[in-house]
Write an enzyme that holds these catalytic residues in place. Structure first.
Site, PDB file in Angstrom:
ATOM      1  N   CYS A   1      -1.865 -13.677  -6.405  1.00 38.50           N
ATOM      2  CA  CYS A   1      -0.754 -12.389  -6.328  1.00 38.50           C
ATOM      3  C   CYS A   1       0.022 -12.464  -4.980  1.00 38.50           C
ATOM      4  O   CYS A   1       0.733 -11.606  -5.005  1.00 38.50           O
ATOM      5  CB  CYS A   1      -1.845 -11.351  -6.122  1.00 38.50           C
TER       6      CYS A   1
ATOM      7  N   HIS B   1       2.315  -4.188 -11.289  1.00 32.16           N
ATOM      8  CA  HIS B   1       1.870  -5.525 -10.645  1.00 32.16           C
ATOM      9  C   HIS B   1       1.969  -6.634 -11.673  1.00 32.16           C
ATOM     10  O   HIS B   1       0.877  -7.545 -11.827  1.00 32.16           O
ATOM     11  CB  HIS B   1       0.390  -5.374 -10.064  1.00 32.16           C
TER      12      HIS B   1
END
Lengths: 420, 145
Positions: A93, A367
């Site tokens: 991420c 996200h």
């Protein structure tokens, strides 16, 4: 620790992002083109795309999400940049943040003057259990995943450790979600462009339409405590403690400082950069902090020659609400064990003394994992230049910070920006 | 104690024998779990296996309601959550594992710092059957079926 300096100054002269959300008809390349166009339109003077010398693009797992490997040259081609060198950067991420750092290093080294940094992830084609499995690939698949951990599970375990040590309650986490949705409601690029109160009203209207009993939540906290409306994902984390599964892309244009003024009279300078790695979560002495984030931020503060108190505004990696609280401590904004109180008291709200995630954060903005670290920079760019519209913070944002975390903190990247 | 190399394959072979094996650096004495071939403390490569006591304490936990496919196949999910945690062995190192002997629908009743004891869970059938590491909350030792 030796203080490191960039070989030469690096400036941001353009930044843009696609809309974040679920877009069944858009692939990674379509999303990236949308971000690239937005970036191009943000350059105050002119940008000749043929002048872009290299592309670094953050992407976690286009193979598993889309069945498409080797994505960097495709992205470059669709943006019209072939044959510029195109490199994919992977840090779970934190892929976007690591790509940004590679772009900065490439310019600081003197190799290039103009570098495009992007991030992209297309996540919503897969059914949710496959998304869970794909994200789990960022954990230790030999030891953590066979134990039954999921990504919400890792952060939930950090939350139980944090709550046990500091006496925080799950309500503290809920304040983070409410605040980030308040901000996301003012960001038309956000996946959830709505306050939690708006979502409640929508659910009530839908129940009424269908002739079902209308829920009577007294307030947002009552809604967030409702096991039906806000189910537990991994205790104590509920649905509204988790960032969504999103599609999206972001792009920023970096140039050598001496060329910045030919692109804009109002560049943003990168003055601090730090990155560190860590072991699996179970192999760390303290589960209530992310050590690599502390190290990366110390490197960035040292390079920038500033202290945490100097930072006017930050975009931090709130993949889960507990992560924002821990980040606010790791970055030195609040002492250990005080971050949850700051969240409860509104210190991190847009009009508070230390605004965090004015974009809506990962929670509300969305996200798309490889894009998130670059989209953070888009918000900093807007806020520092006073162009964040309805969510613009008051006063002069002369120093700002981004904090991007890969997995449970195996990779952390922190950058500090200055407007002169 | 064993000539096995310090791989995950060896770790899981020991687990099939209901042994939770760690390894120790012969140079500096640092214990590692999971096993690894290079010491993180002194970078030494002279490593040996040791069998752990299997006793430890719970450092962190969660109950998982949205399960990965492997745990869904084992019967878990929204209506049947399971508990997973991080356990610190009395010897020092910590490891991720499923936590059994708790009511995963009542996470408020699970307490960090409680003693736990290793148990070995068999999941899957035929050639797909494997032994998984777990700990029993409260510490009473027994093999799981």
């Amino acid at each position: 620790m030796q203080t490191r300096k960039l070989g030469r100054g690096v400036a941001i002269v353009g930044a843009g992002m696609s809309k974040f959300g679920a877009f069944p008809e858009k692939s990674s390349r379509d999303l990236f083109v949308e971000a690239f166009s937005a970036m191009r339109n943000s350059v105050d003077k002119s940008l000749d795309p043929d002048g872009i010398e290299a592309l670094y693009v953050g992407n976690f797992s286009s193979e598993l999400f889309e069945g498409q490997g080797h994505i960097a040259p495709i992205i470059a081609d669709w943006a019209g940049l072939t044959p510029c060198p195109a490199t994919r950067v992977e840090g779970a991420c934190a892929s976007g943040g690591v790509a940004l750092r590679q772009g900065i290093i490439a310019i600081a080294s003197g190799l290039y003057d103009v570098v495009l940094v992007g991030g992209v992830e297309k996540m919503t084609d897969l059914p949710i259990e496959c998304v869970t499995d794909t994200l789990a690939a960022a954990g230790d698949v030999l030891y953590e995943i066979p134990a039954g951990f999921t990504f919400p599970g890792f952060y939930a375990a950090m939350a139980t450790a944090y709550m046990a040590r500091y006496g925080a309650a799950p309500e503290a986490l809920m304040h983070v979600g409410i605040k980030n949705h308040e901000n996301g409601a003012l960001n038309d690029k956000a996946h959830f462009n709505a306050r939690i109160a708006d979502i409640m009203a929508r659910k009530k209207a839908r129940a009424e339409e269908k002739g079902q009993p209308i829920p009577d939540w007294a307030d947002e906290m009552a809604f967030l405590h409702d096991d039906q409306a806000n189910p537990v994902i991994a205790w104590p984390l509920r649905l509204f403690d988790c960032s969504p599964v999103s599609d999206g892309a972001a792009a920023v244009l970096l140039v050598a400082e001496e060329h910045a003024r030919s692109f804009t009279d109002d560049p943003i300078y990168v003055i601090g950069s730090g990155q560190a790695s860590d072991r699996a979560l179970h192999d760390r002495a303290d589960l209530t902090t992310i050590g690599a984030a502390r190290l990366a931020s110390r490197q960035a503060y040292d390079m920038a020659g500033i202290a945490p108190a100097d930072v006017r505004l930050a975009e931090v990696h709130d993949c889960f609400t507990i992560a924002e609280i821990i980040a606010s401590e790791d970055l030195g904004f609040f002492p250990s064990g005080q971050g949850y109180k700051a969240a409860e008291e509104g210190a991190t709200a847009r009009d508070g003394p230390r605004p965090i995630n004015t974009s809506g954060g990962l929670k509300a903005k969305g996200h798309p994992v490889g894009a998130s670290g670059v989209a953070q920079v888009v918000e900093i760019w807007k806020q520092m230049r006073g162009s964040a519209g309805a969510r613009q913070v008051a006063g002069d944002v002369n120093l700002a910070l981004t904090h991007n975390v890969g997995a449970t903190g195996q990779t952390c990247v922190v950058h500090i920006y200055e407007r002169r | 104690m064993s000539e096995e190399t310090f791989t995950s394959a060896a770790f899981y072979r020991f687990l099939e024998e209901h042994k939770l094996m760690a390894c120790r650096c012969r140079a500096c004495g640092t214990l590692h779990l999971p096993p690894r071939p290079i010491c993180t403390n002194c970078h030494g490569e002279e490593i040996e296996w040791i069998e752990t006591s299997g006793q430890g304490t719970l450092r962190a936990f969660t109950t998982i309601h949205v399960a990965p496919t492997a745990m869904m196949e084992a019967g878990h999910g929204r209506d049947n959550p399971y508990c997973v945690g991080i356990v610190q062995l009395t010897e020092g190192p910590s490891i991720s594992a499923q936590i059994v002997g708790v009511d995963a629908t009542r996470p408020e009743d699970i307490a960090i710092g409680q003693p736990v004891q290793v148990v070995f869970i068999e999941r899957g059938e035929g050639e797909e059957q494997h032994t998984y590491l777990a700990f029993r909350y409260g510490g009473a030792s027994q093999a799981e079926g």
